[in-house]
Design a protein around this motif. Structure first.
Motif, PDB file in Angstrom:
ATOM      1  N   PRO A  90       0.800  -1.227   0.000  1.00 54.92           N
ATOM      2  CA  PRO A  90       0.000   0.000   0.000  1.00 54.92           C
ATOM      3  C   PRO A  90       0.834   1.279   0.000  1.00 54.92           C
ATOM      4  CG  PRO A  90      -0.915  -1.587   1.546  1.00 54.92           C
ATOM      5  CD  PRO A  90       0.385  -2.150   1.086  1.00 54.92           C
ATOM      6  N   GLU A  91       1.961   1.283   0.727  1.00 54.67           N
ATOM      7  CA  GLU A  91       2.800   2.481   0.746  1.00 54.67           C
ATOM      8  C   GLU A  91       3.444   2.726  -0.613  1.00 54.67           C
ATOM      9  OE1 GLU A  91       2.891   4.701   2.984  1.00 54.67           O
ATOM     10  OE2 GLU A  91       1.666   3.597   4.434  1.00 54.67           O
ATOM     11  N   VAL A  92       3.829   1.655  -1.298  1.00 50.51           N
ATOM     12  CA  VAL A  92       4.358   1.804  -2.656  1.00 50.51           C
ATOM     13  C   VAL A  92       3.266   2.350  -3.578  1.00 50.51           C
ATOM     14  CG1 VAL A  92       5.304   0.586  -4.649  1.00 50.51           C
ATOM     15  CG2 VAL A  92       6.088  -0.002  -2.352  1.00 50.51           C
ATOM     16  N   ALA A  93       2.056   1.840  -3.437  1.00 46.52           N
ATOM     17  CA  ALA A  93       0.941   2.319  -4.253  1.00 46.52           C
ATOM     18  C   ALA A  93       0.735   3.819  -4.075  1.00 46.52           C
ATOM     19  CB  ALA A  93      -0.335   1.560  -3.893  1.00 46.52           C
ATOM     20  N   CYS A  94       0.772   4.292  -2.839  1.00 43.48           N
ATOM     21  CA  CYS A  94       0.605   5.725  -2.572  1.00 43.48           C
ATOM     22  C   CYS A  94       1.746   6.537  -3.173  1.00 43.48           C
ATOM     23  CB  CYS A  94       0.520   5.971  -1.074  1.00 43.48           C
ATOM     24  SG  CYS A  94      -0.973   5.301  -0.302  1.00 43.48           S
ATOM     25  N   HIS A  95       2.966   6.028  -3.031  1.00 43.07           N
ATOM     26  CA  HIS A  95       4.131   6.719  -3.590  1.00 43.07           C
ATOM     27  C   HIS A  95       4.017   6.832  -5.112  1.00 43.07           C
ATOM     28  CE1 HIS A  95       8.307   7.949  -4.116  1.00 43.07           C
ATOM     29  NE2 HIS A  95       8.465   6.957  -4.980  1.00 43.07           N
ATOM     30  N   VAL A  96       3.629   5.742  -5.759  1.00 41.98           N
ATOM     31  CA  VAL A  96       3.492   5.736  -7.215  1.00 41.98           C
ATOM     32  C   VAL A  96       2.401   6.699  -7.653  1.00 41.98           C
ATOM     33  CG1 VAL A  96       2.817   4.311  -9.192  1.00 41.98           C
ATOM     34  CG2 VAL A  96       4.417   3.411  -7.497  1.00 41.98           C
ATOM     35  N   VAL A  97       1.280   6.709  -6.959  1.00 41.69           N
ATOM     36  CA  VAL A  97       0.177   7.613  -7.292  1.00 41.69           C
ATOM     37  C   VAL A  97       0.620   9.070  -7.179  1.00 41.69           C
ATOM     38  CG1 VAL A  97      -2.011   8.475  -6.366  1.00 41.69           C
ATOM     39  CG2 VAL A  97      -1.733   6.045  -6.867  1.00 41.69           C
ATOM     40  N   GLN A  98       1.330   9.403  -6.127  1.00 40.47           N
ATOM     41  CA  GLN A  98       1.796  10.776  -5.962  1.00 40.47           C
ATOM     42  C   GLN A  98       2.786  11.163  -7.056  1.00 40.47           C
ATOM     43  OE1 GLN A  98       3.213  10.448  -1.957  1.00 40.47           O
ATOM     44  NE2 GLN A  98       1.220  10.962  -1.045  1.00 40.47           N
ATOM     45  N   ARG A  99       3.683  10.248  -7.397  1.00 41.52           N
ATOM     46  CA  ARG A  99       4.653  10.518  -8.462  1.00 41.52           C
ATOM     47  C   ARG A  99       3.944  10.681  -9.809  1.00 41.52           C
ATOM     48  NH1 ARG A  99       9.938   8.497  -7.704  1.00 41.52           N
ATOM     49  NH2 ARG A  99      10.278   9.138  -9.878  1.00 41.52           N
ATOM     50  N   LEU A 100       2.989   9.811 -10.091  1.00 41.86           N
ATOM     51  CA  LEU A 100       2.256   9.910 -11.348  1.00 41.86           C
ATOM     52  C   LEU A 100       1.494  11.227 -11.437  1.00 41.86           C
ATOM     53  CD1 LEU A 100       0.891   6.270 -11.756  1.00 41.86           C
ATOM     54  CD2 LEU A 100       2.446   7.443 -13.320  1.00 41.86           C
ATOM     55  N   GLU A 101       0.930  11.648 -10.342  1.00 43.91           N
ATOM     56  CA  GLU A 101       0.203  12.913 -10.345  1.00 43.91           C
ATOM     57  C   GLU A 101       1.138  14.074 -10.651  1.00 43.91           C
ATOM     58  OE1 GLU A 101      -3.601  14.518  -7.988  1.00 43.91           O
ATOM     59  OE2 GLU A 101      -1.930  13.957  -6.695  1.00 43.91           O
ATOM     60  N   ARG A 102       2.330  14.066 -10.073  1.00 46.40           N
ATOM     61  CA  ARG A 102       3.298  15.137 -10.348  1.00 46.40           C
ATOM     62  C   ARG A 102       3.769  15.106 -11.799  1.00 46.40           C
ATOM     63  NH1 ARG A 102       5.228  13.812  -5.082  1.00 46.40           N
ATOM     64  NH2 ARG A 102       6.985  12.602  -5.912  1.00 46.40           N
ATOM     65  N   ILE A 103       3.890  13.920 -12.361  1.00 48.22           N
ATOM     66  CA  ILE A 103       4.317  13.777 -13.756  1.00 48.22           C
ATOM     67  C   ILE A 103       3.256  14.309 -14.717  1.00 48.22           C
ATOM     68  CG2 ILE A 103       4.731  12.052 -15.577  1.00 48.22           C
ATOM     69  CD1 ILE A 103       6.153  10.365 -13.442  1.00 48.22           C
TER      70      ILE A 103
END
Length: 287
Positions: A90-103
């Protein structure tokens, strides 16, 4: 630009929004001439980047890199990204979502499968306990600001499909997806349990779901349709045909002045548009 809100508005508009599955920058360049929305398909990405089936090989840094390159070339297109199970943790999922949003991704699809995962239209899928998936989903929802989030279930048992679809509709997810739906009647049943929540339908050639037009999907109350593999499968067939013809012609290339012929000029023109979307037509290159 708030890419999530832009896709949200598109989903809320009348009719069924189509998002076309692309698998590399070239397929996206071709698709951009026909549609304004892309689906970054896990099936296509696993095939093109790794040469492997869609059973959990994708590493999230590779997906982030691909989406970043897509956003650079297509600043106005909707980009819906398949992040599978959020890469397990779940923490990886949140990290990926935040990174994708910034991209600059527009949205993501998060599924409830457990490992080893499978393509949504394959046999042998297993799902997490609903409560465990909802915990992961809610953490992802809390971590986004603008990004559109699609909650996906891969349940296969009839009672569990409806139970999970109803539960996903009660969350703050923007859209619900039940993958591998086998009939029009089941689309109607799922539409009935998700209430006013937007509904997504996944179409893949040779998959388990019926082949339906956008008009038919709109009549069924479907708000979004993703087409996972039209570019990938078309490329497969076209390349196989072209190479067979080249072998038959003793290695003589076909003429490019024939109807529909593609040569260096047509390819260069196509790719030049990825520059001109930002800077106008570059000197010496036809746009």
């Amino acid at each position: 630009m708030n890419y999530g809100d832009a896709l949200r508005d598109e989903v809320a508009a009348p009719g069924t929004t189509p998002l076309i599955g692309i698998y590399d920058m070239y397929s996206a360049s071709v698709a951009a001439g026909h549609y304004n929305g892309f689906f970054v398909s896990g099936f296509g990405f696993a095939a093109s980047y790794y040469g492997l089936p869609d059973i959990g090989f994708i590493a999230w840094p590779d997906m982030l890199d691909f989406v970043g390159r897509l956003r650079g070339a297509f600043p106005q297109h909707h980009l819906l990204v398949d992040i599978d199970d959020g890469y397990v943790d779940p923490e990886v999922a949140c990290h990926v979502v935040q990174r994708l949003e910034r991209i600059g991704a527009s949205g993501v699809i998060l599924e409830d499968q457990k490992r080893p995962r499978r393509c949504g239209h394959a046999d042998g899928k297993q799902v997490l306990p609903l409560e465990e998936y909802l915990e992961k989903l809610n953490l992802v929802l809390a971590s986004r600001t603008d990004l559109l989030v699609i909650a996906r279930t891969d349940a296969t048992e009839e009672e569990d499909i409806l139970r999970r679809a109803a539960a996903l509709a009660e969350t703050e997810a923007d859209v619900v997806l039940v993958d591998g739906v086998r009939s029009v009647e089941w689309i109607r049943r799922i539409r009935g349990v998700v209430g006013d929540k937007p509904l997504l339908f996944n179409q893949i050639a040779g998959g388990k779901s019926p082949r339906l037009s956008l008009t038919e999907l709109t009549e069924l109350g479907v708000d979004v349709a993703i087409y996972s593999t039209p570019c990938l499968f078309a490329a497969h067939r076209a390349m196989d045909t072209a190479l067979a013809e080249l072998k038959f012609a003793d290695g003589r290339l076909p003429a490019t002045d024939e109807a529909g012929g593609i040569g260096v000029s047509q390819s260069t023109d196509l790719l030049a548009r990825n520059i001109s979307r930002h800077h106008g037509s570059p000197a010496g290159v036809r746009a």
